[in-house]
Design an enzyme around this catalytic site. Structure first.
Site, PDB file in Angstrom:
ATOM      1  CD  GLU A   8       7.917  10.862 -16.915  1.00  0.00           C
ATOM      2  OE1 GLU A   8       6.979  11.361 -16.087  1.00  0.00           O
ATOM      3  OE2 GLU A   8       8.635  11.391 -17.485  1.00  0.00           O
ATOM      4  CB  SER A  67      12.972  21.085 -17.620  1.00  0.00           C
ATOM      5  OG  SER A  67      12.006  22.217 -17.739  1.00  0.00           O
ATOM      6  CG  HIS A  71      -1.668  -1.269   1.449  1.00  0.00           C
ATOM      7  ND1 HIS A  71      -2.876  -1.369   0.870  1.00  0.00           N
ATOM      8  CD2 HIS A  71      -1.143  -2.316   2.189  1.00  0.00           C
ATOM      9  CE1 HIS A  71      -3.340  -2.672   1.365  1.00  0.00           C
ATOM     10  NE2 HIS A  71      -2.366  -3.250   2.137  1.00  0.00           N
ATOM     11  CE  LYS A  81      11.337  19.139 -13.654  1.00  0.00           C
ATOM     12  NZ  LYS A  81      10.470  17.933 -13.226  1.00  0.00           N
TER      13      LYS A  81
END
Ligand code: ARG
Length: 474
Positions: A300, A287, A166, A293
């Site tokens: 992804e 970025s 969880h 970044k």
């Protein structure tokens, strides 16, 4: 000049009973050549085998057979060296393409090749051959991915991870154990791919359009020649069956889902909050706005590809649902989604293998998180069980200790023994020795458990299975 192929004068395959040529828009709509041209190498192999098979039953003379075989070789060579030849062809489908090319070379004798056979069985045969090779290619990609995971597990052996359920701290495990957990999922994908290869390994040739071949061709010899282990048992089923494509797409959907779950773990673990893994430069992007970044784009995108690969499975299931027996033209819709899903799955396995190999961990962050005393609560309950307390009661005792510690805003493992004894007299001075990260890890000493010796065993097991798979995939 890139001329658009048109319908006019191309419908030699079936034009006899028609007064009108097809509507141009419809002709383009129903053509499959723009995508089934990918099956050309298989189509040509099937044509070679068929020429030999119908020579044996007296339809082709041996000199006609030789002419046809030589022309097939010439077509294969030209298609290889001059892809624009295919771009400009007006052919309806890959079967039509070969027929046009053969007739161009040989004249009317070329038409003899299509004796006693149907495009329905041809496309089913070509597509099965494609799926067998495709499943093998993706299996090789998966072996590379599992090898990369096993390499990561080996490089990080001994480093603990705060195991979660969880997404809450649960029990400590080894980071390697977590990595090998993902490897197991990919081993299951190899099994599914092998099932798909097996389902595809049946040759429909000799099924005709639906009822079987009207000439006594040797179906067993045809199958063997084309590398199939079996011949289909029922001609109606054989021309309409696409279960092999369903099995293959199911295997790819499973693989995509597993890669997506792996990706999710790595995206989370690379976030500043976790900081467990370092994003490799080679598989990350920056970025355009925020100079600091580094984004986990590889993971992804790998996670994102799951949608379209899974969609291909749904697509074929919906196409097949409700079709009457034997061949229906709807079946032409089987190829584009499968080709696309195959290409994506192959790329996904390759990129995931590269990203895993390039990933390094931050052992200090992993250790710091794994030292959370909450992770030892189960261990404390087991301590009491070893001293005779029923587990349910032991669970309750440790739960109360943790709650009390939370109230006092202190770590329960720092409580003095005297205080712990007020919760249960079974606590003794050896508790400190039992309540360590190392002993918690070592205690899960069953096959499949996270005890270091078991994980080393699992690593060796994975290596051995990888070797077996490499041998069986070829
Ligand atoms: N292009 C067709 C397909 O992909 C080949 C079979 C066509 N057969 C037919 N009877 N129209 O399914």
């Amino acid at each position: 000049m890139n001329q658009r192929p048109t319908a006019a004068g191309t419908n030699k395959l079936w034009g006899g009973r028609f007064d009108q040529p097809p509507n141009e828009l419809f002709y383009q709509f129903q053509r499959s050549f723009p995508f089934d041209r990918r099956l050309l190498p298989y189509e040509l192999a099937v044509d070679r085998a068929w020429a030999l098979a119908i020579e044996k039953v007296g339809i082709l003379s041996s000199s006609e057979t030789q002419q046809i075989l030589a022309a097939i070789d010439a077509i294969a060579e030209r298609a290889e060296s001059d892809p624009s030849w295919l771009d400009l062809s007006p052919a309806e489908d890959v079967h039509h393409f070969v027929e046009i090319a053969l007739v161009e070379r040989l004249g009317p004798v070329a038409y003899k090749l299509h004796t006693a056979r149907s495009r329905n069985e041809l496309v089913a045969t070509d597509f099965r051959m494609f799926v067998k090779d495709a499943a093998q290619d993706v299996s090789r990609g998966l072996v590379a991915l599992i090898t990369a995971l096993v390499g990561l597990a080996e490089r990080t052996m001994g480093v603990p991870l705060a195991g979660m359920t969880h997404l809450q701290h649960a029990q400590p495990v080894l980071f390697s154990h977590f990595v090998l957990g993902h490897a197991e999922a990919f081993f299951r994908d190899l099994e599914r791919l092998s099932t798909a290869r097996h389902t595809a390994d049946t040759c429909p040739l000799g099924s005709g359009a639906l009822g079987g071949c009207a000439f006594p061709v040797d179906r067993g010899a045809l199958a063997k020649e084309l590398g199939f282990s079996h011949i289909s048992a029922n001609s109606l089923d054989a021309v309409g069956d696409r279960d092999f494509a369903v099995d293959y797409l199911y295997a790819l959907a499973g693989l995509a889902m597993h890669i997506s779950r792996l990706a999710e773990d790595f995206v989370l673990f690379a976030s500043q909050e976790f900081g467990y893994v370092l994003l490799p430069d080679e598989y990350s992007t920056g970025s355009s706005l925020m100079p600091q970044k580094k984004n986990p784009d590889a993971w992804e995108l790998l996670r994102g590809k799951t949608g379209r690969i899974t969609a291909a499975l749904i697509s074929i299931l919906v196409t097949l649902k409700g079709l009457p027996s034997s061949y229906q033209r709807d079946l032409q819709e089987d190829k584009e989604p499968l080709f696309a899903a195959h290409d994506q799955a192959l790329a996904v396995a390759q990129i995931a293998a590269g990203a895993v190999s390039a990933t390094h961990i931050n052992p200090a962050r992993l250790l710091a998180a794994a030292e959370d005393s909450a992770l030892l609560a189960t261990q404390a309950a087991h301590y009491l069980v070893h001293r005779g307390l029923p587990f349910r009661q032991a669970h309750e005792v440790v739960g109360r200790i943790v709650r009390e510690a939370e109230r006092a805003r202190e770590s329960w493992t720092a409580m003095p023994l005297s205080k712990l004894k007020s919760f249960s007299p079974l606590f003794e001075s050896d508790l400190g020795r039992e309540l360590t990260l190392e002993s918690a890890l070592a205690s899960c000493d069953v096959p499949g458990g996270t005890a270091p010796a078991r994980v080393r065993e699992a690593l060796a097991g994975c290596r051995a299975r990888l070797e077996q798979w490499t041998r069986s995939i070829g």
